[in-house]
Design a protein around this motif. Structure first.
Motif, PDB file in Angstrom:
ATOM      1  N   LEU A  41     -12.674  -3.636  -2.191  1.00  0.00           N
ATOM      2  CA  LEU A  41     -12.132  -2.839  -1.106  1.00  0.00           C
ATOM      3  C   LEU A  41     -12.369  -3.563   0.218  1.00  0.00           C
ATOM      4  CD1 LEU A  41     -13.505   0.640  -2.242  1.00  0.00           C
ATOM      5  CD2 LEU A  41     -11.325  -0.450  -2.859  1.00  0.00           C
ATOM      6  N   ASP A  42     -11.274  -3.893   0.891  1.00  0.00           N
ATOM      7  CA  ASP A  42     -11.332  -4.634   2.152  1.00  0.00           C
ATOM      8  C   ASP A  42     -10.898  -3.704   3.277  1.00  0.00           C
ATOM      9  OD1 ASP A  42     -11.259  -6.485   4.205  1.00  0.00           O
ATOM     10  OD2 ASP A  42      -9.569  -7.612   3.377  1.00  0.00           O
ATOM     11  N   LEU A  43     -11.875  -3.063   3.916  1.00  0.00           N
ATOM     12  CA  LEU A  43     -11.608  -2.088   4.971  1.00  0.00           C
ATOM     13  C   LEU A  43     -11.028  -2.781   6.196  1.00  0.00           C
ATOM     14  CD1 LEU A  43     -11.926   0.911   5.759  1.00  0.00           C
ATOM     15  CD2 LEU A  43     -14.189   0.304   6.652  1.00  0.00           C
ATOM     16  N   ARG A  44      -9.927  -2.241   6.706  1.00  0.00           N
ATOM     17  CA  ARG A  44      -9.254  -2.826   7.871  1.00  0.00           C
ATOM     18  C   ARG A  44      -9.425  -1.986   9.129  1.00  0.00           C
ATOM     19  NH1 ARG A  44      -6.015  -7.253   6.339  1.00  0.00           N
ATOM     20  NH2 ARG A  44      -6.887  -7.898   4.347  1.00  0.00           N
ATOM     21  N   ARG A  45      -9.400  -0.665   8.998  1.00  0.00           N
ATOM     22  CA  ARG A  45      -9.570   0.179  10.179  1.00  0.00           C
ATOM     23  C   ARG A  45     -10.033   1.573   9.783  1.00  0.00           C
ATOM     24  NH1 ARG A  45      -4.679  -1.755   9.699  1.00  0.00           N
ATOM     25  NH2 ARG A  45      -4.860  -3.138  11.481  1.00  0.00           N
ATOM     26  N   VAL A  46     -10.717   2.201  10.740  1.00  0.00           N
ATOM     27  CA  VAL A  46     -11.209   3.570  10.579  1.00  0.00           C
ATOM     28  C   VAL A  46     -10.900   4.324  11.864  1.00  0.00           C
ATOM     29  CG1 VAL A  46     -13.212   5.042  10.132  1.00  0.00           C
ATOM     30  CG2 VAL A  46     -13.098   2.764   9.105  1.00  0.00           C
ATOM     31  N   ILE A  47     -10.338   5.504  11.719  1.00  0.00           N
ATOM     32  CA  ILE A  47     -10.007   6.350  12.864  1.00  0.00           C
ATOM     33  C   ILE A  47     -10.665   7.700  12.607  1.00  0.00           C
ATOM     34  CG2 ILE A  47      -8.134   7.443  14.158  1.00  0.00           C
ATOM     35  CD1 ILE A  47      -6.305   5.179  12.962  1.00  0.00           C
ATOM     36  N   HIS A  97      -8.192   2.857   6.306  1.00  0.00           N
ATOM     37  CA  HIS A  97      -7.059   2.025   5.901  1.00  0.00           C
ATOM     38  C   HIS A  97      -7.644   0.746   5.318  1.00  0.00           C
ATOM     39  CE1 HIS A  97      -3.626  -0.770   7.351  1.00  0.00           C
ATOM     40  NE2 HIS A  97      -3.245  -0.198   6.241  1.00  0.00           N
ATOM     41  N   TYR A  98      -7.305   0.430   4.068  1.00  0.00           N
ATOM     42  CA  TYR A  98      -7.912  -0.732   3.419  1.00  0.00           C
ATOM     43  C   TYR A  98      -7.003  -1.325   2.354  1.00  0.00           C
ATOM     44  CZ  TYR A  98      -9.326   2.908   0.036  1.00  0.00           C
ATOM     45  OH  TYR A  98      -9.348   3.952  -0.852  1.00  0.00           O
ATOM     46  N   GLY A 114      -2.977  -6.800  -4.549  1.00  0.00           N
ATOM     47  CA  GLY A 114      -3.551  -5.695  -3.799  1.00  0.00           C
ATOM     48  C   GLY A 114      -2.613  -4.529  -3.574  1.00  0.00           C
ATOM     49  N   GLU A 115      -3.223  -3.424  -3.257  1.00  0.00           N
ATOM     50  CA  GLU A 115      -2.513  -2.217  -2.861  1.00  0.00           C
ATOM     51  C   GLU A 115      -3.112  -1.747  -1.545  1.00  0.00           C
ATOM     52  OE1 GLU A 115      -1.166   0.259  -6.627  1.00  0.00           O
ATOM     53  OE2 GLU A 115      -3.322  -0.168  -6.691  1.00  0.00           O
ATOM     54  N   VAL A 116      -2.254  -1.291  -0.661  1.00  0.00           N
ATOM     55  CA  VAL A 116      -2.694  -0.776   0.627  1.00  0.00           C
ATOM     56  C   VAL A 116      -2.945   0.723   0.458  1.00  0.00           C
ATOM     57  CG1 VAL A 116      -2.084  -0.435   3.038  1.00  0.00           C
ATOM     58  CG2 VAL A 116      -1.377  -2.523   1.845  1.00  0.00           C
ATOM     59  N   VAL A 117      -4.114   1.156   0.934  1.00  0.00           N
ATOM     60  CA  VAL A 117      -4.517   2.552   0.789  1.00  0.00           C
ATOM     61  C   VAL A 117      -4.851   3.130   2.156  1.00  0.00           C
ATOM     62  CG1 VAL A 117      -6.165   4.145  -0.296  1.00  0.00           C
ATOM     63  CG2 VAL A 117      -5.492   2.030  -1.487  1.00  0.00           C
TER      64      VAL A 117
END
Length: 116
Positions: free
Chosen positions: A61-67, A76-77, A87-90
């Motif tokens: 799991l490669d975390l990209r952003r947190v709001i 968003h990861y 990969g799948e974007v979640v």
């Protein structure tokens, strides 16, 4: 809890889960937790049992952003598994009441180069 506290709690749980600690979910999910993803069970125990067997439990799991705001945390990861090496974007949306998650929604789609 403030938005920052919820964000920090969710980040800690995400990191623990990504490292294989599924038990981190037990105190975080309220017993009457509601899961809005079709086919996934609601209720803390049923959801944890389900997610322990789901591909995400063994994924990178490669975390990209947190709001975060006073009620929701959005994560968003990129999730990579042996079945989906590209990969799948979640996007996960978690609704908190006090210091526990009471609801969850998500969106999952195949990753496309440059989309994150």
């Amino acid at each position: 809890m403030t938005a920052l506290e919820k964000k920090q709690l969710a980040l800690h749980a995400f990191q623990e889960f990504a490292n294989g600690n599924i038990d981190v979910l037990r105190p975080l999910l309220r017993e009457d937790f509601v899961e809005h993803s079709p086919g996934n069970p609601s209720g803390r125990d049923a959801f944890i049992e389900f997610i322990a067997q789901a591909p995400v439990a063994g994924a990178q799991l490669d975390l990209r952003r947190v709001i975060a705001d006073d009620e929701y945390v959005v994560m968003h990861y990129l999730m990579t598994t042996s079945d989906h090496p590209e990969g799948e974007v979640v996007v996960d949306i978690w609704r908190f009441v006090d210091n526990q998650i009471v609801e969850h929604w998500d969106v999952v789609q195949p990753a496309i180069a440059g989309m994150l």
